[in-house]
Design a protein around this motif. Structure first.
Motif, PDB file in Angstrom:
ATOM      1  N   CYS A 243       5.672 -37.254  19.420  1.00 30.14           N
ATOM      2  CA  CYS A 243       4.425 -37.494  18.720  1.00 30.14           C
ATOM      3  C   CYS A 243       4.729 -38.366  17.494  1.00 30.14           C
ATOM      4  O   CYS A 243       5.652 -38.061  16.745  1.00 30.14           O
ATOM      5  CB  CYS A 243       3.844 -36.155  18.293  1.00 30.14           C
ATOM      6  SG  CYS A 243       2.512 -36.302  17.107  1.00 30.14           S
TER       7      CYS A 243
ATOM      8  N   PHE B 183       3.141 -38.595  14.817  1.00 32.17           N
ATOM      9  CA  PHE B 183       2.691 -37.969  13.566  1.00 32.17           C
ATOM     10  C   PHE B 183       3.640 -36.876  13.098  1.00 32.17           C
ATOM     11  O   PHE B 183       4.018 -36.811  11.943  1.00 32.17           O
ATOM     12  CB  PHE B 183       1.284 -37.384  13.741  1.00 32.17           C
ATOM     13  CG  PHE B 183       0.276 -38.405  14.177  1.00 32.17           C
ATOM     14  CD1 PHE B 183      -0.264 -39.290  13.256  1.00 32.17           C
ATOM     15  CD2 PHE B 183      -0.105 -38.502  15.507  1.00 32.17           C
ATOM     16  CE1 PHE B 183      -1.187 -40.251  13.657  1.00 32.17           C
ATOM     17  CE2 PHE B 183      -1.026 -39.465  15.913  1.00 32.17           C
ATOM     18  CZ  PHE B 183      -1.564 -40.334  14.982  1.00 32.17           C
ATOM     19  N   CYS B 184       4.030 -35.998  14.000  1.00 35.31           N
ATOM     20  CA  CYS B 184       4.843 -34.860  13.577  1.00 35.31           C
ATOM     21  C   CYS B 184       6.180 -34.795  14.310  1.00 35.31           C
ATOM     22  O   CYS B 184       6.959 -33.880  14.100  1.00 35.31           O
ATOM     23  CB  CYS B 184       4.067 -33.568  13.810  1.00 35.31           C
ATOM     24  SG  CYS B 184       3.826 -33.210  15.546  1.00 35.31           S
TER      25      CYS B 184
ATOM     26  N   CYS C   3       0.748 -30.659  16.723  1.00 35.81           N
ATOM     27  CA  CYS C   3      -0.307 -30.923  15.735  1.00 35.81           C
ATOM     28  C   CYS C   3      -1.672 -31.125  16.388  1.00 35.81           C
ATOM     29  O   CYS C   3      -2.660 -31.339  15.712  1.00 35.81           O
ATOM     30  CB  CYS C   3       0.060 -32.122  14.870  1.00 35.81           C
ATOM     31  SG  CYS C   3       0.183 -33.674  15.771  1.00 35.81           S
TER      32      CYS C   3
HETATM   33 ZN   LIG Z   1       2.140 -34.094  16.675  1.00 40.22          ZN
END
Ligand SMILES: [Zn+2]
Length: 70
Positions: free
Chosen positions: A38, A40-41, A58
């Motif tokens: 991912c 983002f995380c 997330c």
């Molecule tokens: Zn994520």
């Protein structure tokens, strides 16, 4: 004599007559097999639909490659 192993891996199922395209297929399928992160995380993303990815950690949904994320 030992059995000859095909060098073409996953594309072996296509037999003769597919030539170059097999090499491209191998490249794509190898990427599919690795973990998709991912953005983002850095958790694990799962493909929800074509080019739509969902992160388990997330819970974000985002667009990405059709078969794999970079
Ligand atoms: Zn994520």
């Amino acid at each position: 004599m030992a059995v000859k192993k095909k060098k073409i891996g996953a594309a072996g199922r296509f037999g003769a007559g597919y030539g170059k395209i097999k090499n491209k297929l191998i490249a794509v399928e190898k990427k599919q097999r690795v973990k998709q992160d991912c953005p983002f995380c850095k958790g694990r993303a799962k493909r929800a639909q074509k080019a739509i990815w969902e992160c388990k950690k997330c819970e974000k949904r985002f667009a990405g490659g059709v078969f794999h994320l970079e």
